[in-house]
Design a protein around this motif. Sequence first.
Motif, PDB file in Angstrom:
ATOM      1  N   GLU A  10     -12.994 -29.837 -10.751  1.00 56.11           N
ATOM      2  CA  GLU A  10     -11.776 -30.610 -11.011  1.00 56.11           C
ATOM      3  C   GLU A  10     -10.781 -29.808 -11.839  1.00 56.11           C
ATOM      4  OE1 GLU A  10     -14.998 -33.360  -9.855  1.00 56.11           O
ATOM      5  OE2 GLU A  10     -14.882 -31.641 -11.206  1.00 56.11           O
ATOM      6  N   SER A  11     -11.280 -29.061 -12.807  1.00 58.29           N
ATOM      7  CA  SER A  11     -10.406 -28.250 -13.650  1.00 58.29           C
ATOM      8  C   SER A  11      -9.782 -27.103 -12.857  1.00 58.29           C
ATOM      9  CB  SER A  11     -11.209 -27.696 -14.837  1.00 58.29           C
ATOM     10  OG  SER A  11     -10.381 -27.037 -15.763  1.00 58.29           O
ATOM     11  N   TYR A  12     -10.553 -26.490 -11.981  1.00 51.93           N
ATOM     12  CA  TYR A  12     -10.013 -25.411 -11.148  1.00 51.93           C
ATOM     13  C   TYR A  12      -8.951 -25.934 -10.179  1.00 51.93           C
ATOM     14  CZ  TYR A  12     -14.050 -22.632 -12.746  1.00 51.93           C
ATOM     15  OH  TYR A  12     -14.980 -21.959 -13.494  1.00 51.93           O
ATOM     16  N   LYS A  13      -9.211 -27.093  -9.586  1.00 55.29           N
ATOM     17  CA  LYS A  13      -8.221 -27.683  -8.676  1.00 55.29           C
ATOM     18  C   LYS A  13      -6.914 -27.959  -9.408  1.00 55.29           C
ATOM     19  CE  LYS A  13     -11.760 -30.137  -6.004  1.00 55.29           C
ATOM     20  NZ  LYS A  13     -12.278 -31.478  -5.665  1.00 55.29           N
ATOM     21  N   ALA A  14      -7.043 -28.540 -10.603  1.00 59.38           N
ATOM     22  CA  ALA A  14      -5.849 -28.865 -11.380  1.00 59.38           C
ATOM     23  C   ALA A  14      -5.057 -27.605 -11.715  1.00 59.38           C
ATOM     24  CB  ALA A  14      -6.236 -29.606 -12.655  1.00 59.38           C
ATOM     25  N   ALA A  15      -5.747 -26.539 -12.095  1.00 58.78           N
ATOM     26  CA  ALA A  15      -5.062 -25.280 -12.410  1.00 58.78           C
ATOM     27  C   ALA A  15      -4.306 -24.753 -11.195  1.00 58.78           C
ATOM     28  CB  ALA A  15      -6.076 -24.245 -12.893  1.00 58.78           C
ATOM     29  N   ALA A  16      -4.953 -24.797 -10.031  1.00 57.33           N
ATOM     30  CA  ALA A  16      -4.299 -24.325  -8.811  1.00 57.33           C
ATOM     31  C   ALA A  16      -3.068 -25.158  -8.490  1.00 57.33           C
ATOM     32  CB  ALA A  16      -5.286 -24.359  -7.642  1.00 57.33           C
ATOM     33  N   LEU A  17      -3.185 -26.476  -8.637  1.00 60.44           N
ATOM     34  CA  LEU A  17      -2.065 -27.359  -8.305  1.00 60.44           C
ATOM     35  C   LEU A  17      -0.922 -27.239  -9.312  1.00 60.44           C
ATOM     36  CD1 LEU A  17      -3.990 -30.542  -7.134  1.00 60.44           C
ATOM     37  CD2 LEU A  17      -2.652 -28.972  -5.721  1.00 60.44           C
ATOM     38  N   MET A  18      -1.226 -26.747 -10.521  1.00 57.18           N
ATOM     39  CA  MET A  18      -0.169 -26.546 -11.515  1.00 57.18           C
ATOM     40  C   MET A  18       0.413 -25.138 -11.462  1.00 57.18           C
ATOM     41  SD  MET A  18      -1.206 -28.771 -14.884  1.00 57.18           S
ATOM     42  CE  MET A  18      -2.984 -28.528 -14.924  1.00 57.18           C
ATOM     43  N   ALA A  24      -1.318 -21.974 -11.122  1.00 58.47           N
ATOM     44  CA  ALA A  24      -2.075 -20.785 -11.524  1.00 58.47           C
ATOM     45  C   ALA A  24      -2.408 -19.951 -10.291  1.00 58.47           C
ATOM     46  CB  ALA A  24      -3.353 -21.187 -12.259  1.00 58.47           C
ATOM     47  N   GLY A  25      -1.975 -18.699 -10.289  1.00 55.88           N
ATOM     48  CA  GLY A  25      -2.263 -17.824  -9.169  1.00 55.88           C
ATOM     49  C   GLY A  25      -3.604 -17.125  -9.310  1.00 55.88           C
ATOM     50  N   ILE A  26      -4.105 -17.050 -10.548  1.00 58.92           N
ATOM     51  CA  ILE A  26      -5.403 -16.449 -10.844  1.00 58.92           C
ATOM     52  C   ILE A  26      -6.197 -17.455 -11.673  1.00 58.92           C
ATOM     53  CG2 ILE A  26      -6.594 -14.537 -11.985  1.00 58.92           C
ATOM     54  CD1 ILE A  26      -4.074 -12.853 -11.605  1.00 58.92           C
ATOM     55  N   ILE A  27      -7.461 -17.655 -11.319  1.00 63.73           N
ATOM     56  CA  ILE A  27      -8.283 -18.638 -12.021  1.00 63.73           C
ATOM     57  C   ILE A  27      -9.588 -17.982 -12.458  1.00 63.73           C
ATOM     58  CG2 ILE A  27      -9.504 -20.847 -11.811  1.00 63.73           C
ATOM     59  CD1 ILE A  27      -7.293 -21.738  -9.879  1.00 63.73           C
ATOM     60  N   GLU A  28     -10.007 -18.305 -13.668  1.00 63.10           N
ATOM     61  CA  GLU A  28     -11.177 -17.672 -14.271  1.00 63.10           C
ATOM     62  C   GLU A  28     -12.435 -18.521 -14.120  1.00 63.10           C
ATOM     63  OE1 GLU A  28     -12.410 -16.194 -18.756  1.00 63.10           O
ATOM     64  OE2 GLU A  28     -11.650 -18.221 -18.433  1.00 63.10           O
ATOM     65  N   CYS A  29     -13.496 -17.901 -13.663  1.00 61.04           N
ATOM     66  CA  CYS A  29     -14.851 -18.454 -13.774  1.00 61.04           C
ATOM     67  C   CYS A  29     -15.616 -17.564 -14.740  1.00 61.04           C
ATOM     68  CB  CYS A  29     -15.553 -18.480 -12.413  1.00 61.04           C
ATOM     69  SG  CYS A  29     -17.356 -18.760 -12.514  1.00 61.04           S
ATOM     70  N   ASP A  30     -16.029 -18.117 -15.881  1.00 57.62           N
ATOM     71  CA  ASP A  30     -16.960 -17.417 -16.756  1.00 57.62           C
ATOM     72  C   ASP A  30     -18.341 -17.535 -16.120  1.00 57.62           C
ATOM     73  OD1 ASP A  30     -15.241 -16.599 -18.839  1.00 57.62           O
ATOM     74  OD2 ASP A  30     -15.274 -18.605 -19.710  1.00 57.62           O
ATOM     75  N   LYS A  63     -20.358 -19.065  -6.479  1.00 51.57           N
ATOM     76  CA  LYS A  63     -19.960 -19.036  -5.073  1.00 51.57           C
ATOM     77  C   LYS A  63     -19.022 -20.197  -4.743  1.00 51.57           C
ATOM     78  CE  LYS A  63     -24.057 -16.720  -3.142  1.00 51.57           C
ATOM     79  NZ  LYS A  63     -25.225 -16.868  -2.234  1.00 51.57           N
ATOM     80  N   GLU A  64     -19.307 -21.377  -5.281  1.00 52.21           N
ATOM     81  CA  GLU A  64     -18.438 -22.531  -5.033  1.00 52.21           C
ATOM     82  C   GLU A  64     -17.064 -22.328  -5.652  1.00 52.21           C
ATOM     83  OE1 GLU A  64     -21.994 -25.894  -4.698  1.00 52.21           O
ATOM     84  OE2 GLU A  64     -20.960 -25.565  -6.610  1.00 52.21           O
ATOM     85  N   SER A  65     -17.011 -21.664  -6.805  1.00 58.65           N
ATOM     86  CA  SER A  65     -15.703 -21.390  -7.411  1.00 58.65           C
ATOM     87  C   SER A  65     -14.894 -20.452  -6.515  1.00 58.65           C
ATOM     88  CB  SER A  65     -15.872 -20.798  -8.813  1.00 58.65           C
ATOM     89  OG  SER A  65     -16.207 -19.422  -8.790  1.00 58.65           O
ATOM     90  N   ILE A  66     -15.554 -19.473  -5.928  1.00 55.91           N
ATOM     91  CA  ILE A  66     -14.860 -18.546  -5.025  1.00 55.91           C
ATOM     92  C   ILE A  66     -14.285 -19.318  -3.838  1.00 55.91           C
ATOM     93  CG2 ILE A  66     -15.166 -16.601  -3.432  1.00 55.91           C
ATOM     94  CD1 ILE A  66     -17.335 -15.548  -5.376  1.00 55.91           C
ATOM     95  N   GLU A  67     -15.115 -20.165  -3.250  1.00 55.39           N
ATOM     96  CA  GLU A  67     -14.663 -20.930  -2.076  1.00 55.39           C
ATOM     97  C   GLU A  67     -13.481 -21.821  -2.423  1.00 55.39           C
ATOM     98  OE1 GLU A  67     -16.403 -24.191   1.152  1.00 55.39           O
ATOM     99  OE2 GLU A  67     -17.785 -23.043  -0.099  1.00 55.39           O
ATOM    100  N   LEU A  68     -13.568 -22.508  -3.550  1.00 57.99           N
ATOM    101  CA  LEU A  68     -12.499 -23.427  -3.939  1.00 57.99           C
ATOM    102  C   LEU A  68     -11.207 -22.679  -4.250  1.00 57.99           C
ATOM    103  CD1 LEU A  68     -11.484 -26.235  -4.737  1.00 57.99           C
ATOM    104  CD2 LEU A  68     -12.269 -25.748  -7.055  1.00 57.99           C
ATOM    105  N   ILE A  69     -11.295 -21.657  -5.098  1.00 60.17           N
ATOM    106  CA  ILE A  69     -10.091 -20.931  -5.500  1.00 60.17           C
ATOM    107  C   ILE A  69      -9.420 -20.291  -4.289  1.00 60.17           C
ATOM    108  CG2 ILE A  69      -9.245 -18.977  -6.865  1.00 60.17           C
ATOM    109  CD1 ILE A  69     -11.568 -19.681  -8.870  1.00 60.17           C
ATOM    110  N   ARG A  70     -10.211 -19.740  -3.391  1.00 62.27           N
ATOM    111  CA  ARG A  70      -9.636 -19.126  -2.188  1.00 62.27           C
ATOM    112  C   ARG A  70      -8.964 -20.165  -1.298  1.00 62.27           C
ATOM    113  NH1 ARG A  70     -13.060 -14.931   1.401  1.00 62.27           N
ATOM    114  NH2 ARG A  70     -14.440 -16.734   1.590  1.00 62.27           N
ATOM    115  N   SER A  71      -9.509 -21.385  -1.276  1.00 59.28           N
ATOM    116  CA  SER A  71      -8.901 -22.432  -0.446  1.00 59.28           C
ATOM    117  C   SER A  71      -7.500 -22.792  -0.933  1.00 59.28           C
ATOM    118  CB  SER A  71      -9.797 -23.678  -0.424  1.00 59.28           C
ATOM    119  OG  SER A  71      -9.716 -24.417  -1.626  1.00 59.28           O
ATOM    120  N   TYR A  72      -7.208 -22.500  -2.203  1.00 56.89           N
ATOM    121  CA  TYR A  72      -5.874 -22.726  -2.754  1.00 56.89           C
ATOM    122  C   TYR A  72      -5.064 -21.427  -2.824  1.00 56.89           C
ATOM    123  CZ  TYR A  72      -6.945 -27.536  -3.960  1.00 56.89           C
ATOM    124  OH  TYR A  72      -7.260 -28.871  -3.888  1.00 56.89           O
ATOM    125  N   HIS A  73      -5.498 -20.418  -2.069  1.00 62.58           N
ATOM    126  CA  HIS A  73      -4.808 -19.128  -2.000  1.00 62.58           C
ATOM    127  C   HIS A  73      -4.728 -18.471  -3.377  1.00 62.58           C
ATOM    128  CE1 HIS A  73      -2.521 -20.825   1.771  1.00 62.58           C
ATOM    129  NE2 HIS A  73      -3.827 -20.700   1.969  1.00 62.58           N
TER     130      HIS A  73
END
Length: 287
Positions: free
Chosen positions: A75-83, A85-91, A192-202
Amino acid sequence: AFLFISPLACAAEYAALADVVAIDTRPYWLIDQMKSSSVKDKLAECARTKTSFSKSDFSIGHRGACMQYPEHTLESYKAAALMGAGIIECDVTFTKDLELICRHAQCDLHTTTDVVLHPELNAKCTVPFETGVEPKCCTSDFTLDEIRTLCGKMDSSGSINATTPEDYVFGGTADWRTDLYQYPCPTIPTHKESIELIRSYHGKFTPELKAADVEMPFEGVFTQEDYAQKMIDEYIEAGVDPSDVWPQSFNHEDVIFGSKILTLEVKLSLSMKKIPLSPSSAPCMPC
């Protein structure tokens, strides 16, 4: 309608949102709270005249959108993409069964999830919660299947003298954050799920290999180099363009290993090439 539903369903269902940028009202509120200055005047003028926004590599989702949404959740990654963010961090850290997941620290589950509400899982923590004892619950205490039963929450805790697990789990959220979006159950993603999600938002990626809080090699077999290689391999397996990934680590040996051995082109975390840094090219209201 509530935007955030089942994990990874977004990849297809929300494809049309990949380039949507909606910054919401918070940036305008922040400008209003600023003391009078030439900077405030410039930002206020920008707010009055700018009517549309676009995704930018200048805007990086640190732990996602963690001031509003529980950090390192889908949910946090989706929100960042929609606001925007062109780059998103997964620790990145690892589980007992050596799966990579996104957490800010290997041993923060007691403050970033509801793990101590589950008696059978609390008992497996390195230091279980009980009144008067500071708990310590690590990703390496649990298998991935066990972690999938947890809900993410705002990084906070009540007093160690809390008399119930609930009082410990749901106390102490900083007043500059909100608990509004930690319900019903934010999803803790695998790497892996973070990669899939972030890539889906370009989006692009800046994974940080977190320092292990357990002795390495873990259980005598999983070395630090295995750990670093596994993180990079998951980008290679997903077919991610190397130029879209900025791996990070505070461990000097990881950086040396990456620069010499990894097959993915490694860029240090402070490398800002390809990111527009001049005021004229940067977005006037980055998220």
